[in-house]
Motif scaffolding. Sequence first.
Motif, short mmCIF file in Angstrom:
data_model
loop_
_atom_site.label_atom_id
_atom_site.label_comp_id
_atom_site.label_asym_id
_atom_site.label_seq_id
_atom_site.Cartn_x
_atom_site.Cartn_y
_atom_site.Cartn_z
N THR A 122 1.38 6.72 -6.63
CA THR A 122 0.23 7.51 -7.08
C THR A 122 0.49 8.99 -6.88
O THR A 122 0.19 9.81 -7.76
CB THR A 122 -1.05 7.07 -6.33
N GLY A 123 1.05 9.36 -5.75
CA GLY A 123 1.37 10.76 -5.50
C GLY A 123 2.37 11.30 -6.51
O GLY A 123 2.22 12.41 -7.03
N GLN A 124 3.39 10.50 -6.82
CA GLN A 124 4.39 10.91 -7.80
C GLN A 124 3.77 11.08 -9.19
O GLN A 124 4.08 12.04 -9.90
CB GLN A 124 5.52 9.88 -7.88
N VAL A 125 2.90 10.16 -9.56
CA VAL A 125 2.28 10.19 -10.89
C VAL A 125 1.37 11.41 -11.02
O VAL A 125 1.44 12.15 -12.01
CB VAL A 125 1.51 8.87 -11.16
N GLU A 126 0.53 11.65 -10.04
CA GLU A 126 -0.37 12.80 -10.10
C GLU A 126 0.40 14.11 -10.07
O GLU A 126 0.03 15.06 -10.76
CB GLU A 126 -1.41 12.74 -8.98
N SER A 127 1.47 14.17 -9.30
CA SER A 127 2.30 15.39 -9.27
C SER A 127 2.94 15.66 -10.61
O SER A 127 3.09 16.80 -11.03
CB SER A 127 3.38 15.26 -8.20
N ALA A 128 3.32 14.59 -11.30
CA ALA A 128 3.99 14.74 -12.59
C ALA A 128 3.10 15.39 -13.63
O ALA A 128 3.57 16.09 -14.52
CB ALA A 128 4.49 13.38 -13.09
N ILE A 129 1.79 15.16 -13.55
CA ILE A 129 0.91 15.72 -14.57
C ILE A 129 0.21 17.00 -14.12
O ILE A 129 -0.43 17.66 -14.93
CB ILE A 129 -0.14 14.70 -15.06
N ALA A 130 0.35 17.35 -12.86
CA ALA A 130 -0.34 18.54 -12.35
C ALA A 130 0.07 19.80 -13.11
O ALA A 130 -0.76 20.66 -13.39
CB ALA A 130 -0.08 18.69 -10.86
N ALA A 131 1.33 19.89 -13.46
CA ALA A 131 1.82 21.10 -14.13
C ALA A 131 1.67 21.05 -15.65
O ALA A 131 1.75 22.08 -16.30
CB ALA A 131 3.28 21.32 -13.76
N ALA A 132 1.47 19.88 -16.21
CA ALA A 132 1.37 19.73 -17.66
C ALA A 132 0.00 20.23 -18.12
O ALA A 132 -1.02 19.75 -17.66
CB ALA A 132 1.58 18.28 -18.07
N ALA A 133 0.00 21.19 -19.03
CA ALA A 133 -1.26 21.79 -19.46
C ALA A 133 -1.97 21.02 -20.58
O ALA A 133 -3.08 20.56 -20.37
CB ALA A 133 -1.04 23.24 -19.86
N PRO A 134 -1.37 20.86 -21.76
CA PRO A 134 -2.10 20.20 -22.85
C PRO A 134 -2.34 18.72 -22.53
O PRO A 134 -1.49 18.07 -21.90
CB PRO A 134 -1.17 20.35 -24.06
N PRO A 135 -3.46 18.18 -22.98
CA PRO A 135 -3.76 16.76 -22.70
C PRO A 135 -2.68 15.79 -23.16
O PRO A 135 -2.41 14.81 -22.48
CB PRO A 135 -5.08 16.52 -23.45
N TYR A 188 -2.33 -4.02 -6.82
CA TYR A 188 -1.78 -3.62 -8.12
C TYR A 188 -2.90 -3.53 -9.15
O TYR A 188 -2.98 -2.58 -9.93
CB TYR A 188 -0.71 -4.61 -8.55
N GLU A 189 -3.82 -4.50 -9.15
CA GLU A 189 -4.95 -4.48 -10.08
C GLU A 189 -5.82 -3.26 -9.86
O GLU A 189 -6.28 -2.62 -10.82
CB GLU A 189 -5.77 -5.76 -9.94
N GLN A 190 -6.08 -2.91 -8.61
CA GLN A 190 -6.88 -1.71 -8.31
C GLN A 190 -6.19 -0.47 -8.84
O GLN A 190 -6.84 0.40 -9.43
CB GLN A 190 -7.12 -1.59 -6.80
N ASN A 191 -4.90 -0.36 -8.60
CA ASN A 191 -4.16 0.81 -9.09
C ASN A 191 -4.10 0.85 -10.61
O ASN A 191 -4.17 1.93 -11.20
CB ASN A 191 -2.75 0.82 -8.47
N ARG A 203 0.83 -1.22 0.00
CA ARG A 203 0.00 0.00 0.00
C ARG A 203 0.85 1.25 0.00
O ARG A 203 0.56 2.21 -0.71
CB ARG A 203 -0.95 -0.01 1.20
N ARG A 204 1.90 1.28 0.82
CA ARG A 204 2.79 2.44 0.87
C ARG A 204 3.46 2.66 -0.48
O ARG A 204 3.54 3.80 -0.96
CB ARG A 204 3.84 2.26 1.97
N PHE A 205 3.91 1.58 -1.11
CA PHE A 205 4.55 1.69 -2.42
C PHE A 205 3.60 2.35 -3.42
O PHE A 205 3.96 3.30 -4.11
CB PHE A 205 4.99 0.31 -2.94
#
Length: 147
Positions: A14-27, A63-66, A7-9
């Motif tokens: 998930t936090g890293q992935v969402e942070s990576a796209i937060a600043a990206a504007a175009p789809p 992993y399947e849920q993620n 779960r921690r992994f």
Amino acid sequence: MTVNVVRRFFRTATGQVESAIAAAAPPGERIAGYLHAIGDALRPASAAFMADLAVHAFAREIYEQNTAIAARRVGELIAAGVSSGEFRPVHAAFVADTAAATMARIQSGAVLAATGLGDADAYDELAALVLDGIRSALHRPLASLVP
């Protein structure tokens, strides 16, 4: 392997992935960033850790849920790109479902077995494949391209 480690992994990933796209504007940048970030988040995972994910029921379920969450997110990003006109008019749900099927194959180890690509590299290849398919300059259905 404990439930808390898995779960921690995935919580960290998930936090890293969402942070990576937060600043990206175009789809397009957001989809590429999202899929590459998944690959980057999986890169530190050892082969033993990934094998444990496949073998242990609780770990595989997490992993399947993620993977399912990530597939839905990719679908949302594709739909946003189609709506904005950045992507050609594809059936966003179909492209997302196809990506989800590949993501499930990555998660299950089937892609590794068939191609030798580890999970992280497979996500990088998936990003290129999806973006090359939806960014086409052709805005006509494939049927109109066949003589």
